[in-house]
Design an enzyme around this catalytic site. Structure first.
Site, PDB file in Angstrom:
ATOM      1  N   HIS A  15       7.334   4.515  24.866  1.00 23.58           N
ATOM      2  CA  HIS A  15       5.911   4.155  24.899  1.00 23.58           C
ATOM      3  C   HIS A  15       5.800   2.714  25.370  1.00 23.58           C
ATOM      4  O   HIS A  15       6.344   1.804  24.727  1.00 23.58           O
ATOM      5  CB  HIS A  15       5.295   4.279  23.496  1.00 23.58           C
ATOM      6  CG  HIS A  15       5.399   5.664  22.944  1.00 23.58           C
ATOM      7  ND1 HIS A  15       4.417   6.618  23.087  1.00 23.58           N
ATOM      8  CD2 HIS A  15       6.409   6.277  22.262  1.00 23.58           C
ATOM      9  CE1 HIS A  15       4.807   7.751  22.517  1.00 23.58           C
ATOM     10  NE2 HIS A  15       6.012   7.573  22.014  1.00 23.58           N
ATOM     11  N   LYS A  99       3.491  16.429  28.821  1.00 25.41           N
ATOM     12  CA  LYS A  99       3.761  16.235  27.400  1.00 25.41           C
ATOM     13  C   LYS A  99       2.781  17.002  26.537  1.00 25.41           C
ATOM     14  O   LYS A  99       1.567  16.879  26.702  1.00 25.41           O
ATOM     15  CB  LYS A  99       3.669  14.733  27.083  1.00 25.41           C
ATOM     16  CG  LYS A  99       3.931  14.366  25.624  1.00 25.41           C
ATOM     17  CD  LYS A  99       5.395  14.469  25.275  1.00 25.41           C
ATOM     18  CE  LYS A  99       5.616  14.353  23.778  1.00 25.41           C
ATOM     19  NZ  LYS A  99       5.831  12.994  23.318  1.00 25.41           N
ATOM     20  N   HIS A 136       6.238  17.112  21.411  1.00 29.73           N
ATOM     21  CA  HIS A 136       6.283  16.536  20.057  1.00 29.73           C
ATOM     22  C   HIS A 136       6.224  17.738  19.123  1.00 29.73           C
ATOM     23  O   HIS A 136       5.155  18.311  18.929  1.00 29.73           O
ATOM     24  CB  HIS A 136       5.112  15.571  19.825  1.00 29.73           C
ATOM     25  CG  HIS A 136       5.127  14.987  18.443  1.00 29.73           C
ATOM     26  ND1 HIS A 136       5.434  13.670  18.181  1.00 29.73           N
ATOM     27  CD2 HIS A 136       4.930  15.573  17.229  1.00 29.73           C
ATOM     28  CE1 HIS A 136       5.398  13.467  16.870  1.00 29.73           C
ATOM     29  NE2 HIS A 136       5.096  14.595  16.264  1.00 29.73           N
ATOM     30  N   HIS A 251       3.724  -1.245  17.821  1.00 29.53           N
ATOM     31  CA  HIS A 251       2.420  -1.439  17.175  1.00 29.53           C
ATOM     32  C   HIS A 251       2.407  -2.863  16.640  1.00 29.53           C
ATOM     33  O   HIS A 251       3.430  -3.343  16.131  1.00 29.53           O
ATOM     34  CB  HIS A 251       2.248  -0.490  15.979  1.00 29.53           C
ATOM     35  CG  HIS A 251       2.147   0.961  16.363  1.00 29.53           C
ATOM     36  ND1 HIS A 251       0.974   1.550  16.781  1.00 29.53           N
ATOM     37  CD2 HIS A 251       3.085   1.943  16.388  1.00 29.53           C
ATOM     38  CE1 HIS A 251       1.193   2.837  17.038  1.00 29.53           C
ATOM     39  NE2 HIS A 251       2.464   3.095  16.816  1.00 29.53           N
TER      40      HIS A 251
HETATM   41  C1  NCD Z   1       4.550   7.298  18.722  1.00 29.29           C
HETATM   42  C2  NCD Z   1       3.513   6.259  19.138  1.00 29.29           C
HETATM   43  O1  NCD Z   1       3.278   5.304  18.378  1.00 29.29           O
HETATM   44  O2  NCD Z   1       2.919   6.392  20.212  1.00 29.29           O
HETATM   45  N1  NCD Z   1       4.841   7.124  17.320  1.00 29.29           N
HETATM   46  C3  NCD Z   1       5.922   7.586  16.647  1.00 29.29           C
HETATM   47  O3  NCD Z   1       5.965   7.412  15.439  1.00 29.29           O
HETATM   48  N2  NCD Z   1       6.906   8.190  17.257  1.00 29.29           N
HETATM   49  C4  NCD Z   1       4.065   8.666  19.041  1.00 29.29           C
HETATM   50  C5  NCD Z   1       5.127   9.735  19.048  1.00 29.29           C
HETATM   51  O4  NCD Z   1       6.102   9.667  19.788  1.00 29.29           O
HETATM   52  O5  NCD Z   1       4.997  10.710  18.292  1.00 29.29           O
HETATM   53 ZN    ZN Z   2       7.123   9.013  21.225  1.00 27.59          ZN
HETATM   54 ZN    ZN Z   3       6.141  12.138  19.309  1.00 26.61          ZN
END
Ligand code: NCD
Ligand code: ZN
Ligand code: ZN
Length: 344
Positions: A15, A99, A136, A251
């Site tokens: 991400h 996805k 996912h 985050h």
């Molecule tokens: C991912 C995100 O923050 O975008 N978070 C996570 O806990 N893995 C989303 C994801 O990959 O499920």
């Molecule tokens: Zn992810």
């Molecule tokens: Zn995920």
């Protein structure tokens, strides 16, 4: 063994976000990896080839000068995704994969698919065009125990889907259970799986180590030790279905250290180091190149990277949080701890 040389690795699940965060996190992934499969869960999500193309340009603009890195784009599937734009986007080299986020399964998945049956026509078109489906894999019903959601998804959604569309190639993303590894092995001709560093390094005890640990919280959530051991076995086996995907998910600190904290572990600055620790502990450094640099390209039908990278063990150092202008900072995996591997 204190040094290891492998083909430059790729990250098959990351991400990179957008805006100020994107600018700060892209350099870490770009310096470490030759390519990365970029997740489309922005707000709003990346649902069209035009959006993916524009997003790819924003990512490219954040790559440091002199660094060669190729972002591989994905399409966020929703109930009303049409096959045409996706298939054309793939044909034109914009989309590498699509996805599937079950609606409300994870961060920014509220526009996700409410029921897989609704998108069967799109999935059939993907099988035809040989576009991989990235999943996912968690059930979202609130009554299902959060530790059972991956297994439930495999039984209730994935197995019927595999039977219904035999030509569809599938990556079960960030597997967290023995059942996840087993289902991928059982369909080795058409399935792959990414495995994150945190699911190899930790089990659910890490969420509660001396207190609540928001930076260990991701989805699918860490599982019990038996599953962690099954994943370590899978990743270090060299088997072609298992490949590196960090799921680095940044985050801001205040959004994780909160009454209702966001899910996601930010591992980009220390990802290779984290995997190398696992492979070294398992005496499997000779199989690291398969996991990091060979199995992913083989699944996606892409060439392997020709460039070689050497890592060596050095005096341990600690990663520091990544500053995002005046928005705050992002805490990385191994914050306050030591990292012992470095690229030379
Ligand atoms: C991912 C995100 O923050 O975008 N978070 C996570 O806990 N893995 C989303 C994801 O990959 O499920
Ligand atoms: Zn992810
Ligand atoms: Zn995920």
């Amino acid at each position: 063994m204190d040094t290891i040389t492998i083909r430059r690795p790729d990250d098959w699940h990351v991400h990179l976000r957008d805006g100020a965060v994107l600018k700060e996190v892209v350099p870490y992934t770009a310096q470490m990896f030759a390519r990365a499969i970029v997740m489309p869960n922005l707000v709003p999500p990346v649902t069209t080839a035009a959006m993916a193309s524009a997003y790819r340009e924003r990512i490219r603009a954040a790559i440091p000068a002199g660094v060669r890195f190729a972002p591989l784009m994905t399409c966020y599937l929703s109930d009303d995704t049409g096959a045409t734009d996706l298939v054309h986007g793939h044909r034109d080299g914009v989309f590498t994969a699509a996805k599937l986020y079950p609606a409300h399964a994870t961060t920014n998945s509220h526009f996700g698919v409410t029921s897989v049956e609704k998108i069967y026509p799109v999935l059939e078109a993907m099988a035809e065009a040989r576009i991989p489906l990235l999943i996912h894999g968690e059930l979202t019903h609130q009554h299902v125990d959060i530790f059972d959601r991956e297994k439930g998804f495999i039984d209730e959604v994935l197995l019927p889907l595999l039977a219904r569309i035999p030509g569809l190639r599938i990556v079960l993303e960030h597997i967290t259970t023995k059942e996840g590894a087993d289902v991928v092995r059982a369909h080795a001709d058409r399935m792959g799986a990414t495995i994150t560093p945190q699911h190899l390094l930790y089990n659910r005890n890490a969420l509660f180590q001396g207190g609540l640990r928001p930076h260990m919280y991701c989805l699918p959530v860490l599982k019990r030790e038996t599953h962690q051991l099954a994943l370590r076995e899978a990743a270090t086996s060299g088997e072609k279905m298992f490949f590196l995907g960090t799921d680095s998910a940044p985050h801001l600190r205040h959004l994780k250290e909160a009454a209702c904290g966001c899910a996601g572990v930010f591992s980009a600055p220390v990802a290779i180091q984290a995997y190398l620790r696992v492979f070294a502990e398992e005496n499997a450094l000779d199989r690291f190149e398969a996991f990091a640099s060979l199995n992913g390209p083989a699944f996606y039908g892409l060439p392997v990277n020709e460039e070689r990278v050497t890592y060596r063990k050095r005096e341990p150092f600690s990663p520091t949080p990544v500053r995002i202008g005046n928005e705050g900072e992002i805490v990385s995996l191994f914050d306050g701890e030591n990292v012992e591997w470095v690229a030379v």
